[in-house]
Every structure is written in C-alpha cells, then in structure tokens.
Scaffold this motif. Sequence first.
Motif, PDB file in Angstrom:
ATOM      1  N   GLY A 656       0.818  -1.221   0.000  1.00  0.00           N
ATOM      2  CA  GLY A 656       0.000   0.000   0.000  1.00  0.00           C
ATOM      3  C   GLY A 656       0.843   1.258   0.000  1.00  0.00           C
ATOM      4  O   GLY A 656       1.963   1.291  -0.524  1.00  0.00           O
ATOM      5  N   GLY A 657       0.308   2.300   0.618  1.00  0.00           N
ATOM      6  CA  GLY A 657       0.987   3.593   0.629  1.00  0.00           C
ATOM      7  C   GLY A 657       2.303   3.558   1.367  1.00  0.00           C
ATOM      8  O   GLY A 657       3.213   4.349   1.081  1.00  0.00           O
ATOM      9  N   ALA A 658       2.438   2.636   2.324  1.00  0.00           N
ATOM     10  CA  ALA A 658       3.707   2.522   3.043  1.00  0.00           C
ATOM     11  C   ALA A 658       4.809   2.069   2.080  1.00  0.00           C
ATOM     12  O   ALA A 658       5.975   2.420   2.240  1.00  0.00           O
ATOM     13  N   ASP A 659       4.426   1.329   1.059  1.00  0.00           N
ATOM     14  CA  ASP A 659       5.381   0.859   0.054  1.00  0.00           C
ATOM     15  C   ASP A 659       5.720   2.009  -0.909  1.00  0.00           C
ATOM     16  O   ASP A 659       6.853   2.463  -0.982  1.00  0.00           O
ATOM     17  N   VAL A 660       4.718   2.499  -1.634  1.00  0.00           N
ATOM     18  CA  VAL A 660       4.928   3.633  -2.551  1.00  0.00           C
ATOM     19  C   VAL A 660       3.765   4.602  -2.365  1.00  0.00           C
ATOM     20  O   VAL A 660       2.603   4.212  -2.529  1.00  0.00           O
ATOM     21  N   ALA A 661       4.073   5.846  -2.047  1.00  0.00           N
ATOM     22  CA  ALA A 661       3.002   6.830  -1.819  1.00  0.00           C
ATOM     23  C   ALA A 661       2.542   7.463  -3.130  1.00  0.00           C
ATOM     24  O   ALA A 661       1.375   7.817  -3.281  1.00  0.00           O
ATOM     25  N   ALA A 662       3.455   7.583  -4.092  1.00  0.00           N
ATOM     26  CA  ALA A 662       3.107   8.274  -5.339  1.00  0.00           C
ATOM     27  C   ALA A 662       2.051   7.478  -6.104  1.00  0.00           C
ATOM     28  O   ALA A 662       2.142   6.256  -6.206  1.00  0.00           O
ATOM     29  N   GLU A 663       1.086   8.189  -6.617  1.00  0.00           N
ATOM     30  CA  GLU A 663      -0.001   7.590  -7.411  1.00  0.00           C
ATOM     31  C   GLU A 663      -0.707   6.449  -6.690  1.00  0.00           C
ATOM     32  O   GLU A 663      -1.203   5.514  -7.306  1.00  0.00           O
TER      33      GLU A 663
END
Length: 680
Positions: A656-663
């Motif tokens: 989720g966002g913890a992994d990649v926040a962009a897009e």
Amino acid sequence: MSTAPDTARPTAYPHLLDPIELGPLRLPNRVVMGSMHTGLEDRVWDLPALTAYFVERARGGVGLMITGGYAPTRRGWLKPLASDMTTRLQAMRHRDLTGAVHDAGGAIALQVLHAGRYGYHPLSVSASAVKSPITPFKPSALSAKAVDQTATAFARSVALAQKAGYDAVEIMGSEGYLINQFLAARTNHRDDEWGGSASARMRFPVEVVRRTRELVGDFPVVYRISLLDLVEDGQTWEETVELAHRLEEAGVTVFNTGIGWHEARVPTIITQVPRAAWRSLTARLKAEVGVPVCASNRINTPEVAEEILASGDADLVSMARPLLADPDFVVKAAEGRADEINTCIGCNQACLDHVFSNDKASCLVNPRACRETTLVLLPVPDAEPRRSVAVVGAGPAGLAAAVSAAERGFAVTLFEADAELGGQFRLAMAIPGKEEFAETLRYYRRRLEVLGVDVRLSTRATAADLAAYDEVVVATGVVPRVPEIDGLDHPSVVSYADLLSGRATAGARVAVIGAGGIGVDVSHYLTHEPGETLEDWMAHWGVGDPAEDRGGLTTPRPRKPVREVTLVQRKTTPIGIGLGKTSGWAHRAVLKQSGVRLVSGAAYDRVDDEGLHLTVDGRPTVVECDTVVVCAGQESVRGLYDELAESRETGLHLIGGADVAAELDAKRAIEQGTRVVAAL
Ligand code: FAD
Ligand code: NAP
Ligand code: SF4
C-alpha cells in the motif's frame, strides 16, 4: 409471469428471490447480471478465464448473466479484432463456456452489440456519416442494402448464440450504439426507408427483432431499450413508448433498460449518481408493456433491489458491477448474510476505466474479478501447522491483507493505531457522492468478525509486538505531505485530513493547495450544498422529463456553492486531468457548476493574514481567504518497516501507501494486500 413472493421461505428479499419465467427459460430469482465488457471476450485464448468468471457468478446464484457485447458483423466491432459472433466455429468455441455455466446451475445470455459510430476503428459504420464526440473515426453511412443485411446479421448472431448453448440473447439497443444511432435524429439523417421520420427510424430495431424471432422460435430475446438518451436530438418519451410497443409485437421477451449514451454529459452510473436514480422511468415503461421489464443503473444492494421489485416498478433487476464486486451477492442475500456483501462503490476505477483504456476489467474492492484463474487464495492445508500473520495498519491495504489471510486459514492479528478501521479511506467517505465508500468498510468490519481476526484498535504496533509472528505485513500507509511554503504555520492553514475528519473547519473563502484527486474532492466538499435531493441532483445536471424535453435534457439549475473556493496547482496542465477516465469529467463538471476558481501554473510564495500569495505567469497575486487547505500529496509511513527490516530476514512484507506513496489509490492498495497474501 409470477410476481408473488414465495412466503414459505423466510427471507428479507422475497421479491428478489422469487423465480420468473422468460418464455421457456425459468430463472430462480430476479437478479440479472447486466452486460459488461471485461476484455476477456476478444481472444480465443481468454475463453477459459471468461468461463471461470461466469462460473463463479453462476455458483453465487445469479438468475441470468449477460455477456459483454459480441458484434453481429466485423464492421460492428468495438475495436479492431474485438469480439463478434459471426461464424459457426465461434459458436462451437463457446459451448465449453455455456456448458460450464449450466453445470454450475446458472443461465447465460449472449449480448449482440453493434458499436456503430462508437467503433474504435476506421471501418466503423452508422446510420449516417456523423462522427461521435468520443471516438476519432468518422463512420461511413450504411447503404440501404447494408442496413438490411445488418438487420439479418443480428438475427444470424442470435441463432449462433442459440447453437452455442446460450439460454437467451440480449440485443443492445441503448447507450448510443448502432441501434440507438438509427433511432435518434441526432445521428440518423437518412431520407430512405430507414430514416426521415421517428417511425421510419424505428424500422431498423423492429426488423432486427422481427427477423430474430423468425429465425429462433421461442428463444428468449432481451432487448435493451434506451429510456433516456441524455443527448441533444435524442428520443422523446412518446417515441420510446411507440418503439417498445412495436418491439413487443415483433417478439421481444423482456425489456432491459439503459440510461444515457456514452457521449452524454450527465453521469448515469458513477458513485455520485443517487442509488436507483432512474427507476421511475422503468416503472413508466412497465406500465406501457405486457412483457417483463428489468431496472438497471446504480442498484447495488439487495435492499434497493427488493424495494424496486416490491413496489412494482420492475420485474427484474440488473446489476453488473455489483456482481464484479461480489460474485456471491445473491447467495449471501438468500442466506441472510447481506451484511457480508462486498458492495460496488460505483468508482469505475478498475472496471470501466480499465476497459476504456484497453485493459482487462477487474474491481477495486475485489481484485480477483476477471482474474479468477490467476489470483487464487488457496486454503492452507489442514495438515500444516497454523501460521500466524500480523497485519499492521487497517487502511484498504491492511484490511485486504487481513481478510485474505484469514480466508486462507492463517491466524491473523490486525493492529490499527486509530480507534476505527479504514485509514485514508475513512476520509474519502466524507466527500459528497462518495458515501458508498462506507460500505467497503462495513464489509471488511463484518468479514474480520466472521473470520475471527484478532483486531486490535487504538494499538500502535511496535517492533517488539511483532516479534513472535511468522509473517508480518506492514500496511502503515501515508500521511499528508507538508510542503515547504512560507507561513504554513499560520492559523488559517489546515491539512485535508484535519478538515475531513472534523478536527478543523473552514471559513467562507478557501484556497486549496494541490489539485490532485484529493484537492478536487476537497473543493467539492467545501462548496457542496447539504441536503441535496434526487430532484436537486437531476436539476443540477439538467435532466428533464423526456415527455417534455427531447432526450431528457433541460437547462441545468445552477448550484449554490456554500463557500468561495480557489483550487491551485503548480502544473500547467488542465486541472483534474489525472482523474479517472470515465468519472474525471463529471468531477471537473461539478467544480465548474460550483463556481470553483481554478489556478494552474502557480508558484507558492507565502501564507499570511491576507491569504495565499502566489506568482502566476511571473506576476504576484493573492488569493484572499480565511482558510488554506493543503492537499499536496502524501508521504509513506515507513519507520516501523525499516526497524523490522533490521532484525527480520524473512516473513516481512510492505504494501500500500507505506510501500509507494506516489499515485497511490485504494485500487492498488487492495490489490497489493490481496496479492501479497495469495503468495504466502
Ligand atoms: P492508509 O489508508 O493510510 O492506512 C494506513 C493505516 O495504518 C492507518 O489507518 C494508520 O492509522 C495505520 N497505522 C500506521 N502506523 C501504524 C502502526 N504502527 N500500528 C498500527 N496502525 C498503524 N482512492 C481511490 O482509489 N479512489 C478514490 O476515489 C479515493 N478518494 C479519496 C478521497 C480522499 C478525500 C482521500 C483522503 C483519499 C482517497 N483515496 C481514494 C485514496 C485512498 O484512500 C488511499 O489510497 C488508501 O487509503 C491507501 O491505503 P493504505 O492502506 O495504503 O494506507
Ligand atoms: P496527487 O494526485 O498526487 O496530487 C497531489 C497534488 O499536490 C498535486 O496536484 C501536486 O500538484 C501537488 N503537490 C505535490 N507536491 C507538492 C508540493 N511540494 N507543494 C505543493 N504542491 C504539491 O495526490 P492526492 O490528491 O493527494 O491523491 C492521493 C491519491 O488518492 C491519488 O493518487 C488518487 O489516485 C487517489 N484519489 C483518487 C480519487 C478519484 O476520484 N479517483 C480521488 C481522490 C484521491 P502540482 O505539483 O502541480 O502542484
Ligand atoms: Fe464497482 Fe468500482 Fe468495482 Fe467497478 S471497480 S465494480 S465501480 S467497486
């Protein structure tokens, strides 16, 4: 035709679960899975995946499923080399699919759809050579002889569907495809026997049905009729009723209903459209005809469906996306487990947005949809020791991971720092028109309960708490980015999270920094007039009565924004350009209707008592305001993961966002949460 509920069966949905006969076809209930092009129709090698998709829904108890559209001629393709039903060989290839559906206890209809000028290829044809505003190709006008041949081709396709083992067909006569193009003066400029007057424009669909009936005996024929075109020079109600009478006479078994051409600039199915918004038109048609009528569009719960049927507005209810979202919708309703239904939230993000981008459909809340053979949650064998899984964070990513892991049979603990489940998704629910998002959280909450997940709310997990688990899935999500702008500590500045959670309020004049999905949503939230009724919604979008206004279009009533909002971005591209393909235009239209001022190409100078100071086109300017809301994207929350990574060599996952926040969006978060668990 029986409409009386089976009172012997204790159920909250007696009308929905009541059988019905459509000619020789008996359906066990009133649920029709409406046609949806999934992208699995077009290639022979995708037929096994398409079969698995339908079989899962047949097992889930759907009364009648309708396939995506198959063209009756190659010139009727939706795109180059798209699905058609034109040869005996094609029909024979479908026999495995129809056989598997029947073995699973289901019934299935093939939809015959000629795209006409919506065909995304240079060979497209239409009633007249009038280009559509949503395709780059200008169609050729069919000659009178070719019109005649096309009507026969429809009938031949239906006969092939019958040979392929389908239980029925649906002839697609709505949504602005070829048949609709013949019906409306907007697209039919002919002066031969196929045009000229409203009555002559109806000849093509009537011939299609008449020839079909001649060829296929009592085979059930569903005709999808457009009740409201929502385009200029569309049909009037009087014309629609005349058409329905003539089609009934020509041999239609049941009418399904459609609302709005694809080029219409009124939203008809996305989440901001009120539930069952169009049912009154279905009821009006039902009063005119003797065959059953099926309601459609924005019907997504068994309660709404039951109410439509119980009030006599329709005989059947079509739901397409809700059955992508949950293949077991019917069986759950029948077993008194409606609170376990994974409800379609009308976002279009993984279904229509995919299809219109030439990708295969799936579903934001159910990433297994259309991937039944490739994204499999295999149960852990009983013989294996029960491994423990800790999921940290109960946003969409963590919720999907926790539920999927419990479904597989792991012993799951879910940690959430907040007092409630949902993460950023809970903020989304506050946006007008996104209230449906609450259903997703209701679904997860109930599934966690049923599956016996150990849910620890108000518990910020530490590395020490997680040491004993076999697998740790970190889904700690995102926090709003705090950009470097002078004066951001001014009391007028608030973050979108504080605003939407009610921790902060906004004054009468607001500047919004950042025009991504959240900036657009926040602008809508800030300007929205509370207490909007269905009538208000129709009036704002200019939807009139087709008996009075041709095509059902009237002058829109302006909105009364409750605040003065200026939405600012640094980019010079049009605001909201990155929003969903099939919904972004509607979000941008709402901003316009609400008088939101848009500023692009801005550099942020500072915030002070006067407001937000910008430089635009090299000139300093100030947005005078009482409140500045920051919607400048997000940053990952990674501290816990980094700490765990130092001590754990295996069994650690980041999603989720913890992994990649962009897009980041919930589509990615939920899919990643499901996939990581499928691979455990
Ligand atoms: P988050 O939602 O951020 O969840 C992370 C969770 O982890 C939080 O609940 C947090 O409290 C918890 N946590 C953090 N650290 C710990 C810890 N140490 N211990 C325990 N718990 C912890 N997306 C769409 O797809 N479509 C939309 O239309 C849409 N609209 C939106 C509208 C708004 C207004 C907003 C704000 C967002 C919207 N989104 C939308 C985005 C979507 O909500 C996010 O992409 C999604 O929530 C990200 O999911 P996540 O699980 O990765 O993270
Ligand atoms: P976003 O779409 O990435 O937008 C962030 C905005 O902040 C951009 O407009 C960017 O525009 C601006 N920005 C970035 N860094 C900045 C900085 N340092 N200073 C000032 N401005 C800055 O993210 P979001 O709006 O936060 O949305 C998060 C995710 O939620 C999105 O990926 C989206 O998919 C999802 N979402 C979807 C919907 C939907 O309807 N489908 C709705 C809401 C949210 P500039 O760089 O041009 O200024
Ligand atoms: Fe419904 Fe969204 Fe799933 Fe499409 S992607 S079926 S609109 S929840």
